[in-house]
Design an enzyme around this catalytic site. Structure first.
Site, PDB file in Angstrom:
ATOM      1  N   SER A  79      43.881  46.831  36.120  1.00  0.00           N
ATOM      2  CA  SER A  79      44.840  47.682  36.841  1.00  0.00           C
ATOM      3  C   SER A  79      45.199  48.897  35.984  1.00  0.00           C
ATOM      4  O   SER A  79      45.817  49.845  36.483  1.00  0.00           O
ATOM      5  CB  SER A  79      46.093  46.894  37.222  1.00  0.00           C
ATOM      6  OG  SER A  79      46.616  46.207  36.101  1.00  0.00           O
TER       7      SER A  79
ATOM      8  N   LYS B 288      39.453  37.503  31.425  1.00  0.00           N
ATOM      9  CA  LYS B 288      39.634  37.118  32.829  1.00  0.00           C
ATOM     10  C   LYS B 288      38.504  37.747  33.656  1.00  0.00           C
ATOM     11  O   LYS B 288      38.192  38.930  33.466  1.00  0.00           O
ATOM     12  CB  LYS B 288      41.002  37.571  33.358  1.00  0.00           C
ATOM     13  CG  LYS B 288      41.186  37.287  34.867  1.00  0.00           C
ATOM     14  CD  LYS B 288      42.627  37.333  35.304  1.00  0.00           C
ATOM     15  CE  LYS B 288      43.192  38.721  35.527  1.00  0.00           C
ATOM     16  NZ  LYS B 288      42.478  39.508  36.555  1.00  0.00           N
TER      17      LYS B 288
ATOM     18  N   GLU C 126      45.710  35.636  43.694  1.00  0.00           N
ATOM     19  CA  GLU C 126      46.363  36.878  44.127  1.00  0.00           C
ATOM     20  C   GLU C 126      46.434  36.955  45.649  1.00  0.00           C
ATOM     21  O   GLU C 126      45.414  36.808  46.341  1.00  0.00           O
ATOM     22  CB  GLU C 126      45.587  38.092  43.557  1.00  0.00           C
ATOM     23  CG  GLU C 126      46.212  39.419  43.945  1.00  0.00           C
ATOM     24  CD  GLU C 126      45.726  40.595  43.106  1.00  0.00           C
ATOM     25  OE1 GLU C 126      45.002  40.388  42.106  1.00  0.00           O
ATOM     26  OE2 GLU C 126      46.091  41.736  43.469  1.00  0.00           O
TER      27      GLU C 126
HETATM   28  O1  KIV Z   1      44.478  43.893  36.678  1.00  0.00           O
HETATM   29  C1  KIV Z   1      45.532  43.282  36.889  1.00  0.00           C
HETATM   30  O2  KIV Z   1      46.643  43.775  36.667  1.00  0.00           O
HETATM   31  C2  KIV Z   1      45.431  41.932  37.443  1.00  0.00           C
HETATM   32  C3  KIV Z   1      46.690  41.275  37.909  1.00  0.00           C
HETATM   33  C4  KIV Z   1      47.183  41.903  39.144  1.00  0.00           C
HETATM   34  C5  KIV Z   1      46.543  39.805  38.050  1.00  0.00           C
HETATM   35  O3  KIV Z   1      44.371  41.388  37.552  1.00  0.00           O
END
Ligand code: KIV
Length: 273
Positions: free
Chosen positions: A54, A122, A191
């Site tokens: 993000s 992740k 999500e």
């Molecule tokens: O990139 C991000 O901020 C995320 C969260 C919204 C879980 O993957």
């Protein structure tokens, strides 16, 4: 360690997070993309700091998470790691860095770990990424899964609406969640899915399930730091609780500075050498 708002200043580990779930203790997770913010977030006692892709939206102003590169994620994650002592730091693998094949995935994963010193990675996706997740885990790198609304697939979804409302998609999500746990992921982000589905997944899995727009029946929550602090405007999904209005506070302070400079009030005699 000084300045911490929590008594337990031990480094958070993947094992402790699983233990927290076992003990029914909720897990707090928040994004950060830079040293200064990460230091504040860590000292407040956050369990997990996510260097989310993000950053593409929040830091670079892109419309999606797709443009951010491995090099740019490394810059953000290395900056965050320098500010953090306690929280577990998880870095997103960006779009294109793990979808081609497992070998390319593990090569990028190793590079991110080596060049950032973050604690875990992740990845978005279910059964289709299991061979890549396995290879990354085999290299000794902890992996957090991410299912439901996976923003790297926004062009396939065509919308940011709630996912898995239909039974077939919900069933796939449940089997994906089990597949990610079975291959060895230490946690899973869900999500923007129905709360009842998220609750079911959290109750079936032994690894922590962290929700964003997934209701309160999961093991922890994650938000984007700029959203919950009220720095971003025009983004008001139902799940977002704003804990501050930093945009107004910053605008007022910056406006006052401009006024003081232009009126020659700043700097005054005490502020000069
Ligand atoms: O990139 C991000 O901020 C995320 C969260 C919204 C879980 O993957």
């Amino acid at each position: 360690m000084s300045g911490y708002l929590v008594d337990d200043t031990r480094k958070v580990t993947t094992h402790r997070l699983i233990e927290m779930k076992r003990q029914g203790k909720k897990i707090a997770m928040l994004t950060s993309y830079d040293y200064t913010t990460a230091k504040i977030v860590d000292e407040a006692g956050m369990d997990i700091i996510l260097v989310g892709d993000s950053a593409s939206n929040v830091m670079a102003g892109n419309a999606t998470t797709l443009p951010i590169t491995v090099d740019q994620m490394i810059y953000h994650a290395a900056s965050v790691v320098r500010g953090v002592t306690r929280a577990l730091v998880v870095c997103d693998m960006p779009f294109g860095s793990y979808q081609v094949n497992p070998t390319e995935g593990v090569t990028n994963a190793i590079r991110i770990m080596q060049q950032t010193a973050c604690d875990a990675l992740k990845l978005e996706g279910g059964v289709e990424i299991i061979p890549t997740v396995k290879k990354i885990l085999d290299a000794g790198i902890p992996v957090m899964g991410h299912l439901g609304l996976t923003p790297q697939s926004i062009n396939k979804f065509g919308t940011y609406a709630v996912r898995a409302r239909e039974e077939a998609e919900a069933e796939k999500l449940i089997s994906d969640a089990h597949a990610l746990q079975n291959v060895g992921c230490f946690a899973l982000v869900l999500e923007k899915i129905p709360a009842s589905l998220a609750r079911r997944v959290a109750s079936e899995l032994t690894i922590p399930v962290i929700g964003i727009g997934a209701g309160g029946g999961v093991d922890g929550q994650v938000l984007v730091v700029a959203d919950m602090l009220g720095m971003t405007k025009g983004f008001s999904p139902k799940f977002l609780r704003r804990y501050a209005d930093l945009s107004t506070i910053m605008t007022d302070a910056i406006g006052q500075y401009i006024t003081d400079v232009k009126s020659s009030d700043f700097p005054n005699a005490d502020e000069e050498y």
